[in-house]
Design an enzyme around this catalytic site. Sequence first.
Site, PDB file in Angstrom:
ATOM      1  N   GLU A 237       0.883  -1.175   0.000  1.00 45.20           N
ATOM      2  CA  GLU A 237       0.000   0.000   0.000  1.00 45.20           C
ATOM      3  C   GLU A 237       0.913   1.216   0.000  1.00 45.20           C
ATOM      4  OE1 GLU A 237      -3.192   0.049  -0.286  1.00 45.20           O
ATOM      5  OE2 GLU A 237      -3.647  -2.067   0.041  1.00 45.20           O
ATOM      6  N   CYS A 271      -2.106   9.265   2.208  1.00 44.71           N
ATOM      7  CA  CYS A 271      -1.818   8.727   0.869  1.00 44.71           C
ATOM      8  C   CYS A 271      -2.941   9.075  -0.100  1.00 44.71           C
ATOM      9  CB  CYS A 271      -1.568   7.226   0.927  1.00 44.71           C
ATOM     10  SG  CYS A 271      -2.898   6.314   1.697  1.00 44.71           S
TER      11      CYS A 271
END
Length: 514
Positions: A237, A271
């Site tokens: 991720e 993110c």
Amino acid sequence: MHSVNRKLTAISPATGKVIAEIEETPLSQVSEIYEQARAVFPIWSDLSISERITYLKKLKEVMLKELENISAVISEGTGKVKTEALTADLMPTLDAIDHISRHAESVLKRKRVKTPLLLFGKKSYIEYFPRGVVLVISPWNYPFQLAMVPVISALASGNTVILKPSEVTPLVGKCIEDLFLKAGFPEGVVQVAHGGKELGAALTKEKPDYIFFTGSVRTGKIIQEQAAKDLIPTTLELGGKDPMIIFADANLERAAKGAVWAAFTNSGQVCMSAERVYVERPVFRKFVELVKKEVEALRHGTEEDDDIGSMTFPAQREIVREQLEEALAAGAIIETGKPPSEWDDGMFLPLTVVSNVHQSMKIIQEETFGPLLPIIPFDSEDEAVKLANDTKYGLNGSVWSRDLAKARRVASKLISGSVVINDVIINFVNHYLPFGGAKQSGIGRYHGEEGLKIFCHEKAVVENSGNRLSEVHWYPYKGKYPLYLNFFKSYFSEKRDWIGIMKSYLKLMKKSRD
Ligand code: ADP
């Protein structure tokens, strides 16, 4: 080799003060940690899913009791405001426990699937069984949930877990370790190793059965390279450079509020934060003015009613500075905020909105991970899609329009792991949805069914009663070739020729008995 006494220093980024020292896990302990994780794996994986869920529910109970304490630890260690520690770190973790408790059994139970007529007389099913020892390496921006959710998912699936939280927020790592202790998990089922990249690298080299990594693209690539040596499966991720596309027919005031929240929540260290906003030219100026008004009303600070906390990681400050300086030197205009030359030395960076930026600038191409928002006009739907897709990332994005058909059309064209329509980031909180990136934003998915299945081997089983002496496709082949030709011609023709199928099949069976 390090001495056992090496310490990680926990610093409050908002004040710069040292808040604690945490004993670092010596590299010499890595193999012992793995031995323990492997030793308890047969016991933990042998429990039924509902027995394992009982432990997770106990963990939730402990968390609920200590909610305020934990949000204070997260807030102090990261600089984020307590409201965000609660809503964006604790809530998603609690919700993940709830979701997994409700669904793990049905997701991981043995599943019967169809068996084609070609395999007449057999049954087929799929089983999921845990992989073994899962290594979770987590970052500092959401140090609680980005560690807890993969750990919880791996545990529910029957794995034992080694967690290496970020060295930037060591108190949160310690807090996680204490929570598992208090919840009474059997010893060795979850072990927390405290340390930095050297420890992370040492743990990665020790051949876990799965690596779940959340962090930078750079480190993700290092981990993937190491994992490839032993073909260890991974979920990565990584970063994002998420675009917002705002059409002239959007609810502009809502879009401005959404952009400001998505760009500046957690000081932009997300993110999935809005890192670039593309606005249809006729409403560009109006949108910029709305954003300015929203930003100027926000309060920086560490009190309960404040909106924006401090940055967490000092090195991040320099990345934001460099990107902004490069953009300003090439003609970018600050709509609100300050140029780096006017910043103070602290970790509360001014919330800065810039216009007159170009697609080739770092501010548009590289992840900023800070409170910086570039806004760019576009002229057509095609151009918006082209610009949005023009980075190496593909994590999330959003499309804003009152014309839902158009919004869905554009959403479908984004090369991205997820997209939100007339909203931002919120897909992450629906645990039914898979989460993960396209392009360099990562490999694999978690949350949803995938979030449990990735931590399992997917085993396909075919079952035969075993009563027949032989099978048609077994030896001998003598005389079977022409029968197969007839059989396949009947079987695969668009309109199945059932008489032909039966005839050639019976002949094949007879040949097998001869
Ligand atoms: P971020 O800056 O977003 O935290 P990093 O990729 O630097 O991203 O760090 C994420 C996590 O990866 C942290 O826990 C860090 O200690 C760990 N880490 C950094 N380098 C390595 C490495 N070479 N091998 C394994 N883990 C690492």
